[in-house]
Motif scaffolding. Structure first.
Motif, PDB file in Angstrom:
ATOM      1  N   SER A  43      82.729   2.044 -49.615  1.00  0.00           N
ATOM      2  CA  SER A  43      83.036   2.532 -48.336  1.00  0.00           C
ATOM      3  C   SER A  43      83.404   3.989 -48.612  1.00  0.00           C
ATOM      4  O   SER A  43      83.374   4.934 -47.804  1.00  0.00           O
ATOM      5  CB  SER A  43      83.955   1.597 -47.686  1.00  0.00           C
ATOM      6  N   LEU A  44      84.310   4.060 -49.645  1.00  0.00           N
ATOM      7  CA  LEU A  44      84.999   5.326 -50.011  1.00  0.00           C
ATOM      8  C   LEU A  44      83.768   6.537 -50.286  1.00  0.00           C
ATOM      9  O   LEU A  44      83.657   7.505 -49.788  1.00  0.00           O
ATOM     10  CB  LEU A  44      85.710   5.251 -51.081  1.00  0.00           C
ATOM     11  N   LEU A  45      82.793   5.961 -51.165  1.00  0.00           N
ATOM     12  CA  LEU A  45      81.789   6.856 -51.386  1.00  0.00           C
ATOM     13  C   LEU A  45      80.923   7.348 -50.045  1.00  0.00           C
ATOM     14  O   LEU A  45      80.621   8.445 -49.784  1.00  0.00           O
ATOM     15  CB  LEU A  45      80.619   6.378 -52.557  1.00  0.00           C
ATOM     16  N   ARG A  46      80.807   6.273 -49.270  1.00  0.00           N
ATOM     17  CA  ARG A  46      79.837   6.602 -47.960  1.00  0.00           C
ATOM     18  C   ARG A  46      80.599   7.522 -47.114  1.00  0.00           C
ATOM     19  O   ARG A  46      80.063   8.271 -46.408  1.00  0.00           O
ATOM     20  CB  ARG A  46      80.045   5.202 -47.118  1.00  0.00           C
ATOM     21  N   CYS A  47      82.123   7.363 -47.110  1.00  0.00           N
ATOM     22  CA  CYS A  47      82.767   8.579 -46.417  1.00  0.00           C
ATOM     23  C   CYS A  47      82.587  10.033 -47.040  1.00  0.00           C
ATOM     24  O   CYS A  47      82.466  10.942 -46.362  1.00  0.00           O
ATOM     25  CB  CYS A  47      84.316   8.363 -46.611  1.00  0.00           C
ATOM     26  N   LEU A  48      82.321  10.049 -48.362  1.00  0.00           N
ATOM     27  CA  LEU A  48      82.262  11.400 -49.252  1.00  0.00           C
ATOM     28  C   LEU A  48      80.714  11.888 -48.637  1.00  0.00           C
ATOM     29  O   LEU A  48      80.713  13.332 -48.253  1.00  0.00           O
ATOM     30  CB  LEU A  48      82.361  11.048 -50.639  1.00  0.00           C
ATOM     31  N   TYR A  49      79.627  11.161 -48.504  1.00  0.00           N
ATOM     32  CA  TYR A  49      78.365  11.840 -48.322  1.00  0.00           C
ATOM     33  C   TYR A  49      78.034  11.315 -46.779  1.00  0.00           C
ATOM     34  O   TYR A  49      77.143  11.658 -46.281  1.00  0.00           O
ATOM     35  CB  TYR A  49      77.342  11.225 -49.024  1.00  0.00           C
ATOM     36  N   ARG A  50      79.108  11.153 -45.998  1.00  0.00           N
ATOM     37  CA  ARG A  50      79.207  11.527 -44.695  1.00  0.00           C
ATOM     38  C   ARG A  50      78.402  10.485 -43.908  1.00  0.00           C
ATOM     39  O   ARG A  50      77.976  10.372 -42.671  1.00  0.00           O
ATOM     40  CB  ARG A  50      78.885  12.743 -43.968  1.00  0.00           C
ATOM     41  N   ALA A  51      78.228   9.219 -44.713  1.00  0.00           N
ATOM     42  CA  ALA A  51      77.215   7.882 -43.835  1.00  0.00           C
ATOM     43  C   ALA A  51      78.580   7.226 -43.008  1.00  0.00           C
ATOM     44  O   ALA A  51      78.173   6.605 -41.916  1.00  0.00           O
ATOM     45  CB  ALA A  51      76.985   7.004 -44.753  1.00  0.00           C
ATOM     46  N   LEU A  52      79.821   7.384 -43.110  1.00  0.00           N
ATOM     47  CA  LEU A  52      80.841   6.898 -42.475  1.00  0.00           C
ATOM     48  C   LEU A  52      81.734   8.082 -42.173  1.00  0.00           C
ATOM     49  O   LEU A  52      81.985   9.026 -42.874  1.00  0.00           O
ATOM     50  CB  LEU A  52      81.669   5.973 -43.247  1.00  0.00           C
ATOM     51  N   LEU A  53      82.433   7.859 -41.083  1.00  0.00           N
ATOM     52  CA  LEU A  53      83.259   9.133 -40.527  1.00  0.00           C
ATOM     53  C   LEU A  53      84.939   8.141 -40.528  1.00  0.00           C
ATOM     54  O   LEU A  53      85.111   7.359 -39.964  1.00  0.00           O
ATOM     55  CB  LEU A  53      83.137   9.309 -39.100  1.00  0.00           C
ATOM     56  N   PRO A  54      85.769   8.722 -41.641  1.00  0.00           N
ATOM     57  CA  PRO A  54      86.978   8.081 -41.534  1.00  0.00           C
ATOM     58  C   PRO A  54      87.798   8.319 -40.527  1.00  0.00           C
ATOM     59  O   PRO A  54      87.722   9.132 -39.633  1.00  0.00           O
ATOM     60  CB  PRO A  54      87.642   8.948 -42.786  1.00  0.00           C
TER      61      PRO A  54
END
Length: 259
Positions: A43-54
């Motif tokens: 989940s942390l990596l997905r926030c980095l490549y913007r698949a997730l919005l924190p």
């Protein structure tokens, strides 16, 4: 290229997956993210490549907030190997690897000799020579993973994000690819499940537990029997040779808890 996470919080379905998490991947270093299942690593990596919005917090590359970057700008700074299934992808190996060049001049621009040389170097690093014209969907799981790693290397970005990069790889290719990535001195941020590989290749590790950083530092200092018992729920014998921790797992612990 320094990668900084500051106060990252993200929840789904009422469950907090990342909880005010802060960490920094230093420029040119191989940084590992480890932790038990469900600790928030991917989940942390997905926030980095913007698949997730924190829900809260910020992420910066060399001090620049990633939210101000276009997707193409982000791709020139950050290459990634994700957990993805591409079994129905109808491209050859060389076509897949060359996709790493798209951020530099667009998806429909013709490839030049520089692009081809970059692809050949990446394929050599991933031990794919001789498979250039092979259909991607006919490859084994390990071969597909090596193609995805070669595509990321072909991108020539200063930072490399890896989510379980040794998934499906045999031990020879795991060692050779991680060794090649470390040799390149990219800013590498990798989620790893194999703690002995993390101990061998990472300059620093961050141990996640319940969406927070439970410990961080050089692997030889972080991977202690106490931490392995409390965070991972296993008993282990830890020895250090030449500055590298070597872990021998003895079995599940009956004393697992969060430190």
């Amino acid at each position: 290229m320094k990668i900084s996470f500051s106060g990252i919080t993200w929840s789904v379905g009422g469950r907090r997956i990342l909880d005010s998490l802060s960490l920094t991947a230093a420029s040119g270093q191989f940084t590992g993210i480890v932790g038990p299942n469900g600790s928030g690593k991917s989940s942390l990596l997905r926030c980095l490549y913007r698949a997730l919005l924190p829900d809260a917090g910020s992420i910066a590359l060399d001090g620049q907030d990633i939210r101000v970057l276009s997707r193409r700008e982000l791709a020139t700074k950050l290459a990634s190997v994700l957990q993805e299934s591409l079994s129905e992808c109808h491209f050859t190996v060389i076509e897949m690897v060359l996709m790493g060049r798209y951020p530099h001049h667009g998806a429909f621009s013709p490839m030049n000799e520089e692009d081809m040389n970059c692809a050949r170097r990446a394929m050599q690093a991933a031990d794919l020579c001789g498979l250039e014209d092979a259909p991607f969907q006919t490859l084994s799981g390990g071969e597909k993973q090596r193609v995805l790693i070669a595509r990321a290397l072909c991108q020539n970005s200063p930072a490399l994000i890896l989510d379980e990069p040794t998934n499906h790889l045999d031990i020879r290719h795991s060692l050779s690819l991680l060794g090649e990535i470390k040799r390149l001195r990219l800013t590498t941020l990798a989620v790893l499940h194999d703690l002995n590989l993390a101990a061998s290749f990472c300059d620093q590790v961050f141990v996640l537990a319940q969406g927070k950083v439970a410990a961080s530092g050089p692997p030889a200092q972080v991977f202690t029997p106490v931490l392995l018992r409390h965070v991972f729920g296993v008993e282990a014998d830890v020895r250090t040779e030449g500055g590298t921790a070597q872990l021998r797992f003895l079995g599940p612990s009956s004393m697992a808890s969060q430190p």
